[in-house]
Every structure is written in structure tokens, then in C-alpha cells.
Scaffold this motif. Structure first.
Motif, mmCIF file in Angstrom:
data_model
loop_
_atom_site.group_PDB
_atom_site.id
_atom_site.type_symbol
_atom_site.label_atom_id
_atom_site.label_comp_id
_atom_site.label_asym_id
_atom_site.label_seq_id
_atom_site.Cartn_x
_atom_site.Cartn_y
_atom_site.Cartn_z
ATOM 1 N N ILE A 60 77.925 -71.509 67.397
ATOM 2 C CA ILE A 60 77.647 -71.623 66.238
ATOM 3 C C ILE A 60 76.592 -70.942 65.791
ATOM 4 N N VAL A 61 76.540 -70.158 64.773
ATOM 5 C CA VAL A 61 75.422 -69.691 64.341
ATOM 6 C C VAL A 61 74.948 -69.642 62.832
ATOM 7 N N GLU A 62 73.509 -70.258 62.783
ATOM 8 C CA GLU A 62 73.146 -70.554 61.348
ATOM 9 C C GLU A 62 72.471 -69.249 60.781
ATOM 10 N N PHE A 63 72.519 -68.980 59.721
ATOM 11 C CA PHE A 63 71.729 -67.967 59.119
ATOM 12 C C PHE A 63 70.884 -68.443 57.863
ATOM 13 N N GLU A 64 70.084 -67.209 57.531
ATOM 14 C CA GLU A 64 68.943 -67.731 56.678
ATOM 15 C C GLU A 64 69.369 -68.391 55.214
ATOM 16 N N SER A 65 70.520 -67.909 54.814
ATOM 17 C CA SER A 65 71.169 -68.284 53.654
ATOM 18 C C SER A 65 71.780 -69.442 53.819
ATOM 19 N N GLY A 66 71.958 -70.009 54.954
ATOM 20 C CA GLY A 66 72.522 -71.527 54.965
ATOM 21 C C GLY A 66 73.937 -71.333 55.385
ATOM 22 N N SER A 67 74.698 -69.696 55.158
ATOM 23 C CA SER A 67 76.046 -69.806 55.891
ATOM 24 C C SER A 67 76.169 -69.774 57.373
ATOM 25 N N ARG A 68 77.366 -69.844 57.872
ATOM 26 C CA ARG A 68 77.555 -70.149 59.281
ATOM 27 C C ARG A 68 78.724 -69.198 59.748
ATOM 28 N N VAL A 105 69.151 -73.518 70.055
ATOM 29 C CA VAL A 105 68.023 -72.451 70.260
ATOM 30 C C VAL A 105 67.634 -71.658 69.133
ATOM 31 N N GLU A 106 66.274 -71.768 68.713
ATOM 32 C CA GLU A 106 65.879 -71.126 67.605
ATOM 33 C C GLU A 106 65.862 -69.532 67.948
ATOM 34 N N ILE A 107 66.297 -68.733 66.970
ATOM 35 C CA ILE A 107 66.305 -67.270 67.003
ATOM 36 C C ILE A 107 64.766 -66.851 67.271
ATOM 37 N N ASP A 108 63.903 -67.387 66.671
ATOM 38 C CA ASP A 108 62.498 -67.024 66.898
ATOM 39 C C ASP A 108 61.872 -67.164 68.349
ATOM 40 N N GLU A 109 62.472 -67.972 69.030
ATOM 41 C CA GLU A 109 62.094 -67.999 70.375
ATOM 42 C C GLU A 109 62.255 -66.983 71.215
ATOM 43 N N VAL A 110 63.637 -66.578 70.855
ATOM 44 C CA VAL A 110 64.152 -65.314 71.778
ATOM 45 C C VAL A 110 63.311 -64.094 71.186
ATOM 46 N N ILE A 111 63.173 -63.848 70.009
ATOM 47 C CA ILE A 111 62.619 -62.531 69.671
ATOM 48 C C ILE A 111 60.942 -62.632 69.522
ATOM 49 N N GLU A 112 60.411 -63.830 70.118
ATOM 50 C CA GLU A 112 58.848 -63.944 70.074
ATOM 51 C C GLU A 112 58.501 -62.656 70.981
ATOM 52 N N MET A 167 79.412 -60.803 62.387
ATOM 53 C CA MET A 167 78.812 -61.946 61.502
ATOM 54 C C MET A 167 77.523 -61.575 60.643
ATOM 55 N N HIS A 168 76.570 -60.850 61.442
ATOM 56 C CA HIS A 168 75.460 -60.167 60.806
ATOM 57 C C HIS A 168 76.032 -59.219 59.648
ATOM 58 N N LEU A 169 76.837 -58.386 59.837
ATOM 59 C CA LEU A 169 77.208 -57.394 58.824
ATOM 60 C C LEU A 169 78.171 -58.050 57.692
ATOM 61 N N ILE A 170 78.945 -59.092 57.844
ATOM 62 C CA ILE A 170 79.711 -59.751 56.868
ATOM 63 C C ILE A 170 78.684 -60.782 56.307
ATOM 64 N N THR A 171 77.889 -61.387 56.565
ATOM 65 C CA THR A 171 77.111 -62.193 55.894
ATOM 66 C C THR A 171 75.730 -61.392 55.067
ATOM 67 N N ASN A 172 75.665 -60.319 55.749
ATOM 68 C CA ASN A 172 74.336 -59.494 55.431
ATOM 69 C C ASN A 172 73.295 -60.416 55.226
ATOM 70 N N ASP A 173 73.192 -61.249 56.532
ATOM 71 C CA ASP A 173 71.965 -62.171 56.528
ATOM 72 C C ASP A 173 71.633 -62.164 58.195
ATOM 73 N N LEU A 174 70.461 -62.637 58.246
ATOM 74 C CA LEU A 174 69.565 -62.753 59.552
ATOM 75 C C LEU A 174 69.831 -64.107 60.369
ATOM 76 N N PRO A 175 70.137 -64.136 61.532
ATOM 77 C CA PRO A 175 70.430 -65.505 62.238
ATOM 78 C C PRO A 175 69.079 -66.154 62.335
ATOM 79 N N VAL A 176 69.268 -67.525 62.237
ATOM 80 C CA VAL A 176 68.232 -68.490 62.503
ATOM 81 C C VAL A 176 68.087 -69.328 63.572
ATOM 82 N N ARG A 177 69.279 -69.670 63.963
ATOM 83 C CA ARG A 177 69.433 -70.650 65.056
ATOM 84 C C ARG A 177 71.061 -70.949 65.818
#
Length: 371
Positions: free
Chosen positions: A237-245, A358-365, A197-207
């Protein structure tokens, strides 16, 4: 011919040490032995049976060790493969990083984002750590990624991945039956899909939002008085910074199926799908194709000399590792990719436990890893 990598001189003949000679360790040895110029010169495993199996596979030519530190001190190797149980990765990798020896580490990088960050912190700029997220190299999936990168479907809006498969296999001392050893099913198994998902969207996860449970598998098993606690089905379900899912549909009691993996990528212009193990690619472009009428073709990679357990992906992974090793280039799948694939899996496991997003920021804090 030889080149330099950090403090090491590297030769076109690469001497490999394999740490961990269980099922995946054997898979790596088989792939290494089929690639000209690769030689397995040292193997290591504390389990006598696993070590003996690997020793037979190498024809008794490799030096045998029961402790990874002893191999690092005495093994005559240029590169390493680590295929030990997940919960051992952090300690072993930190020891390997001190030696500066290039290494391929089996997925997941570690069992938590925090442990991944510890490894990243221990690695200097010259470190070559290749993370074994080899699903990228399955022929149909590789072709799908290529087409997406070419822009055939336009900006990516949705990535859907289905894995319907068999239960977890039996492994030495049943280590893969417990979350404390694996990081949980969504880390252990599904880091592959979160990497895609990260590779295909070229984006970082948010939620991350997930629902799952242990409903069928391993409920009648008991080890050391404890019943396994790994889940066997989930939706994520993974939401990415760009709004892609991205969406994962996982079922590990669904081996009565035609394809184990089905990947669908939808963009503004159309849709491309990859089916594994049929190795089929389907492409539909809006305005050109319609439901039931799309382009379909079989995808092959003539480089593959060994199908193994992952449709030849591990073989291609080793070819690419060898190329990066000899050219002194960075790995295609490195520590950051390993980190994000684990972080999403950890967030998904947490989401199931909490029954909330769960917000990804919580996991990577506190990891020190920035977006």
C-alpha cells in the motif's frame, strides 16, 4: 538532416549501441531493427554466449565488445541501450553520462534510491536518459492513463494494480535470484507499478506499508552455495501526498490466470480498468452504470509492429525515444521517474523486513532529491 543534442550532431539515421545482450538486450535489438532509420552498429556483453546470439541477430554487422568502456571509446554510435543486470547500472550509466551519448536504460534505474541519486547528480541539464518503464505504453494501460487524464473518473482516490504471473525467468549466471543484485523483487519487477501509480495520481509518495515473502519459488535452487532470497508474493500500500492511495497485489506463482495485469483506477466520478494481455478497457460512471453493467471495449495501438515480451510496449517506447532523440526533447520517462519508482520499491522491501510502515523521507534522506 541533422540536429544538435548537447555536444553531438544527431542524424535521422540513428546508430545504436546495445550494452547487455541477454534476454532484454535481444528484445531491444529486435525492436530497434523493425524501426526504419535505426541501425544496431555495436553490441557489448562479457558473456560470450549472449554476445554471439546478439551478433547472429544483427547478421554479424555490428562491432562486438566485451567491455562497455571499450564500446564507449571505439563504438560508432549515436545512442545507447543499456540492458545489463541491475547491480551494474550505476557504474555503466555514470560512464555513459561522461560521453553525453543519449541512452535508454532498462528498469530499474538502479537498485537503491541513493544510487539513483548518484546518477542524477552525474547528469547535466543536457543529458538524455530514458528509463525503460515501458508498461505505460501497453495499449490498454495507455488508454486508461489517457482517460484518467481527461478527467473521466474525476479526482483519483484509489489505484489498484494486480500482477499475477509466472516465476522469474532464468537469466545469465542467475543474477536475478538475489536481492543484492536486483534491489529485491519490489524494485526489480514492481518499479513498473509504482511508476504507474505516480503517473496516474500525478502525486508523490509519502508512506509505504507492505507484507510479503518467499513462499514457493526458488526454494529448491542453490547458486554458489546460497539459496535465492527474492520474494515471490506481496501486498503493498502506497499513500500519496494528496491522500490518494495505491495498492499492489503481486503473486509470482499465479500463471494459471486469465490476465497477468489488472489495473483499476477509481475517482469521485467513476472507475476505469485495464486488463492485460486481453487488452480490454472497462469504464463505469456513477449514475450511468451499475455493477455488472459497464462499457467494455478492446484497446489496440496500430503503431505496434512487434508484440515482443510486453504487449508491444517496448516497441512504442523505442518509437518515442527516437522521436525525442530527433527532436532534441526531454525523455517522457526520465531520471526523476526512475528515482521515485525505485524509492517506493526500496521502502516496500524495507517495510517487509521491519513488519512496519516506512516513511519515504527515510529512504530518500541524504539523496539530495527534494519533493
Amino acid at each position: 538532416r541533422s540536429i544538435r543534442w548537447g555536444a553531438f550532431t544527431l542524424r535521422e539515421e540513428i546508430r545504436f549501441g546495445v550494452i547487455g545482450t541477454g534476454m532484454m538486450g535481444i528484445e531491444h535489438i529486435e525492436n530497434l531493427q523493425l524501426i526504419e532509420g535505426n541501425i544496431v552498429t555495436a553490441i557489448c556483453d562479457p558473456n560470450e554466449g549472449s554476445l554471439e546470439t546478439a551478433n547472429e541477430l544483427t547478421g554479424g554487422e555490428a562491432d562486438c565488445f566485451t567491455n562497455h568502456q571499450e564500446l564507449l571509446e571505439k563504438g560508432k554510435v549515436d545512442a545507447l541501450v543499456v540492458a545489463t543486470p541491475n547491480m551494474t547500472h550505476t557504474e555503466i550509466l555514470i560512464d555513459v553520462l561522461e560521453t553525453k551519448i543519449p541512452v535508454m536504460i532498462e528498469k530499474p534505474l538502479c537498485t537503491t534510491a541513493q544510487e539513483c541519486a548518484e546518477v542524477i547528480s552525474a547528469a547535466d541539464d543536457d543529458a538524455m536518459v530514458w528509463v525503460g518503464l515501458e508498461y505505460r505504453y501497453m495499449p490498454a494501460i495507455s488508454e486508461l492513463i489517457k482517460r484518467v487524464n481527461e478527467g473521466i473518473v474525476g479526482p483519483v482516490r484509489m489505484v489498484s494494480i494486480r500482477e499475477h504471473r509466472f516465476p522469474f525467468l532464468e537469466k545469465v549466471e542467475h543474477w536475478n535470484r538475489f536481492n543484492s543484485n536486483t534491489g529485491g523483487t519490489l524494485v526489480e519487477k514492481c518499479c513498473h507499478y509504482f511508476d504507474l501509480m505516480h503517473l496516474i495520481t500525478n502525486d508523490l509518495p509519502v508512506r509505504v506499508m507492505a507484507s510479503g515473502g518467499q513462499d514457493v519459488n526458488h526454494l529448491d535452487e542453490k547458486y554458489g552455495g546460497e539459496i535465492p532470497d527474492i520474494i515471490d508474493n506481496a501486498y503493498v500500500i502506497v499513500e500519496f501526498e494528496s491522500g490518494s492511495r495505491g495498492m499492489l497485489d503481486l503473486c509470482m506463482f499465479a500463471e494459471a490466470t486469465r490476465n497477468q495485469e489488472e489495473i483499476s483506477v477509481v475517482g469521485e466520478l467513476g472507475k476505469v480498468e485495464a486488463l492485460v494481455p486481453e487488452s480490454v478497457i472497462r469504464t463505469g460512471i456513477r449514475g450511468k452504470h451499475w455493477i455488472g453493467s459497464v462499457e467494455e471495449e478492446h484497446s489496440e495501438n496500430p503503431e505496434i509492429m512487434h508484440e515482443g515480451l510486453h504487449s508491444g510496449a517496448s516497441y512504442i517506447e523505442h518509437l518515442r525515444f527516437r522521436e525525442a532523440f530527433l527532436q532534441g526533447t526531454k525523455p517522457e520517462v526520465g531520471l526523476k521517474e526512475g528515482f521515485w519508482s525505485v524509492a517506493v520499491g526500496e521502502a516496500a522491501q524495507l517495510s517487509i523486513d521491519r513488519k512496519s510502515s516506512v516513511e519515504i523521507d527515510e529512504v530518500i534522506e541524504g539523496t539530495g532529491i527534494n519533493r
